[in-house]
Structure formats: C-alpha cells, structure tokens
Design a protein around this motif. Structure first.
Motif, short mmCIF file in Angstrom:
data_model
loop_
_atom_site.label_atom_id
_atom_site.label_comp_id
_atom_site.label_asym_id
_atom_site.label_seq_id
_atom_site.Cartn_x
_atom_site.Cartn_y
_atom_site.Cartn_z
N LEU A 102 -25.80 20.31 17.31
CA LEU A 102 -25.84 21.68 16.77
C LEU A 102 -24.74 22.51 17.41
O LEU A 102 -24.94 23.12 18.47
N GLY A 104 -22.47 25.58 17.96
CA GLY A 104 -22.58 27.02 17.73
C GLY A 104 -24.00 27.52 17.70
O GLY A 104 -24.30 28.51 17.01
N SER A 105 -24.88 26.87 18.46
CA SER A 105 -26.30 27.24 18.35
C SER A 105 -26.56 28.68 18.82
O SER A 105 -27.54 29.29 18.40
N SER A 106 -25.65 29.24 19.62
CA SER A 106 -25.86 30.64 20.02
C SER A 106 -25.63 31.58 18.83
O SER A 106 -25.93 32.76 18.90
N GLY A 188 -12.85 32.46 23.42
CA GLY A 188 -12.75 33.05 24.75
C GLY A 188 -12.20 34.47 24.69
O GLY A 188 -12.15 35.08 23.63
N TYR A 213 -12.45 34.77 13.06
CA TYR A 213 -13.13 34.00 14.10
C TYR A 213 -14.62 34.22 13.99
O TYR A 213 -15.08 35.37 14.00
N PHE A 217 -17.12 26.39 16.26
CA PHE A 217 -15.93 25.56 16.03
C PHE A 217 -15.89 25.04 14.59
O PHE A 217 -14.88 25.15 13.89
N TYR A 233 -9.63 26.60 21.06
CA TYR A 233 -10.31 27.06 22.27
C TYR A 233 -9.34 26.65 23.37
O TYR A 233 -9.24 25.50 23.75
N LYS A 243 -13.13 24.66 26.94
CA LYS A 243 -14.59 24.61 26.77
C LYS A 243 -15.06 23.40 25.97
O LYS A 243 -16.13 22.86 26.21
P1 AFP Z 1 -22.57 27.48 21.51
O1 AFP Z 1 -22.99 26.11 20.98
O2 AFP Z 1 -23.06 27.77 22.88
O3 AFP Z 1 -22.85 28.58 20.55
O4 AFP Z 1 -20.96 27.40 21.70
C1 AFP Z 1 -20.15 27.18 20.57
C2 AFP Z 1 -18.82 26.71 21.02
O5 AFP Z 1 -18.89 25.58 21.84
C3 AFP Z 1 -17.88 26.43 19.83
O6 AFP Z 1 -18.55 26.10 18.66
C4 AFP Z 1 -17.09 27.70 19.68
O7 AFP Z 1 -15.82 27.48 19.15
C5 AFP Z 1 -17.02 28.23 21.09
O8 AFP Z 1 -18.18 27.75 21.76
C6 AFP Z 1 -17.02 29.73 21.13
O9 AFP Z 1 -16.93 30.18 22.43
P2 AFP Z 1 -16.65 31.74 22.76
O10 AFP Z 1 -17.91 32.47 22.40
O11 AFP Z 1 -16.37 31.75 24.23
O12 AFP Z 1 -15.46 32.19 21.95
#
Ligand code: AFP
Length: 304
Positions: A102, A104-106, A188, A213, A217, A233, A243
């Motif tokens: 998953l 971008g789960s945040s 970032g 954006y 990803f 990234y 990251k």
């Molecule tokens: P999460 O899975 O914690 O939401 O992170 C998503 C991710 O790994 C990737 O999908 C994004 O491109 C990147 O983080 C975004 O990171 P920033 O919020 O630091 O821009």
C-alpha cells in the motif's frame, strides 16, 4: 501483441504473458479488488469492528496479508518480500516478488490516490533491477487500474463493475511517455533537497512544466506517464539515500518507465543497475522523460 480493445485481462494475459507472470498478475488483480473495497473499512475512518464482529486490522497490514496469501498460493512465487515485513514469505515457485502493498497509505485519510507496486524478479532477493522480468502497479483512485510490463511494452487495464461482477477491461496497450513533458512532482521539502535539485526545479518551470504532486509515488508517476515529465524523491542533504526503497518501489517503476521510453536514475546511474545489499535499501529517484532525468543526473554528477 493483441490489439483488440475489448480484451479482458485473463485473455490478454493468456496471449501475452508467460504462465507464471500471468498467474501472479491474476492473483494481484483479484486481491487488489479486495484491498480497494476494504480501504474505507480498514483505514480507521469507519468502525474498527466489521459486520462479523472481527476487529479490523490497519489497512496496510491487511493489504500485505491479502497479497502475501494470494501470491504464495499461486505456486509461481518463490518468495514474497514486502515493505511491511522484515523477512520474505517463502513459497515453492520460481519468481521472487517484491512489493509495496500500500504505497501512500498516509494519503488514505485525505482521499488522495494510493497504490500498490510489485516487482517480479528472476533471482533471489535482494538483487538488481536487471533481474526484473516484469513489474506492475495498481492505482486506487477515481479508477482502479493495473499498469504492467513483462518486458514488451506497458499495458493498462481498468476495473469495471457490471452488475454485481467486476471485470478488468483493456484501457491501453504499448503506453509511451509523451514527447513533450508537462508536469513535475518532487517529494520532501525544498529546503532539504541537495543543491542540484533545488536549482533544477527552476529550470523545469522555465521549460513550462507545471508542479503537480499528490504525495503517493504511484499517483505521481502515473500522471508523469500520462503527461510526460519527471517525478523525484530526491537525495536530501541530511538523507542522501532519499526515501524510496529500491526493490519494492524504485526498480519496478523504473522497469515500467523504461518500457514506456523513459529513464530512471539515482542521480548517478540507471536505477536498474543498483544491486541492493539489503531488502529495504533506499536510493534517491529521478524518473520519467529521458531528457529531463539525464539533465538532472548530469547536474548532480558535475556537482560532486
Ligand atoms: P506513505 O506510504 O507513508 O504515505 O509514504 C508515501 C511515500 O513513500 C511515496 O509514495 C511518496 O512519493 C513519498 O512517500 C512522499 O513523501 P513526502 O510526503 O515526504 O513528500
């Protein structure tokens, strides 16, 4: 390559994919529907107890479990390594699968697109992206799509509901990055980027590209594939490794991007040439239209 636009996923795979990649892709397609339908219920946004009275797991744990069970059950996976697990799940097949179940789960809470990423490797993990024999990503957004390559072009299917049944319909074959790049999206914070990247985004704006954006990803790359441009990234001053994970994220997407006529770099070399020494190894990533990625790669190299 099959040309019929009415082709359903199973038929397309039967004609265009080896048996093992076809079996793994079908398992992912079915499982991703389960994940997609579960997102509202297992995200913590609705009740944490399902109608059967079971306690809900977090959506990323749930999606990991669903994909691991389905992939190991195909008989085609040798192992399934996941961003969510310290050790791979072992199985009896011959293809090593690396996945971000998953991505971008945040972003679940804000209802931005999220996704899943899979790399199919011919060797035991960790290994180089040169050992990829296929890669696939899922978007859970306004549409649920599967975009994949087995080394002969990039193809896309979309989930369509017909009554109570859902089928995957062909949306596009041999997808290519458009010649004129339009969008860029860098992860970032600007103040944290290495100087070459901090200067480069000005160049992109001068060339007429728009900043778009979404913070996932898969979602950000998906629009680069549709509109042309670059996603990154990047290396950060305090975190030169960036990251994103090479095996689970960067290399599979680099494989697809290369099949679509693009290029992906870690700032110095093709991402597919990285040989990770551990499963969770990270690297900076610059991916999309070849000319732009080569430009930032040249700037980073000349700065060092
Ligand atoms: P999460 O899975 O914690 O939401 O992170 C998503 C991710 O790994 C990737 O999908 C994004 O491109 C990147 O983080 C975004 O990171 P920033 O919020 O630091 O821009």
């Amino acid at each position: 390559m099959a040309e019929m636009s009415e082709l359903k996923l199973e038929e397309f795979l039967r004609l265009n994919a080896p048996e093992d990649l076809s079996g793994l892709t079908t398992a992912i397609a079915k499982s991703s529907l389960m994940v997609w339908e579960s997102i509202p219920f297992k995200s913590g946004l609705l009740s944490e107890v399902n109608p059967s009275g079971e306690t809900q797991k977090a959506i990323d744990v749930y999606s990991n479990d669903v994909f691991v069970e389905a992939l190991t059950g195909t008989g085609f996976a040798a192992e399934v390594a996941s961003e969510e697990m310290a050790e791979p799940a072992e199985a009896k097949g011959s293809v090593s699968v690396a996945m971000d179940p998953l991505d971008g789960s945040s972003n679940v809470e804000t209802n931005n697109p999220i996704g899943s990423i899979f790399g199919f490797y011919s060797k035991k993990l960790p290994t180089s992206g040169r050992d990829l024999v296929g890669a696939l990503y899922v978007t859970y957004g306004g549409m649920m799509t599967l975009t994949f390559s087995f080394g002969k072009g990039v193809h896309r299917f979309v989930a369509v509901r017909e009554g109570s049944a859902i089928s995957f319909e062909l949306l596009g074959v041999n997808l290519m990055l458009p010649a004129k790049p339009e969008v860029y999206g860098f992860g970032g914070k600007r103040k944290d980027w290495i100087p070459a990247v901090a200067q480069f985004w000005h160049t992109l704006e001068e060339k007429g590209l728009r900043n778009r954006y979404c913070g996932t990803f898969v979602g950000d790359y998906n629009q680069v594939l549709a509109r042309g441009g670059i996603f990154s990234y990047p290396a950060l001053v305090a975190k030169p490794g960036g990251k994103l994970r090479v095996l689970y994220e960067s290399a599979p997407m680099a494989f697809i991007n290369e099949q679509a006529g693009g290029y992906a770099s870690d700032g110095r070399r093709n991402v597919l040439d990285i040989v990770p020494s551990v499963l969770a190894e990270r690297s900076p990533l610059y991916i999309g239209s070849s000319s732009l990625v080569r430009e930032i790669e040249a700037k980073i190299t000349s700065d060092s």
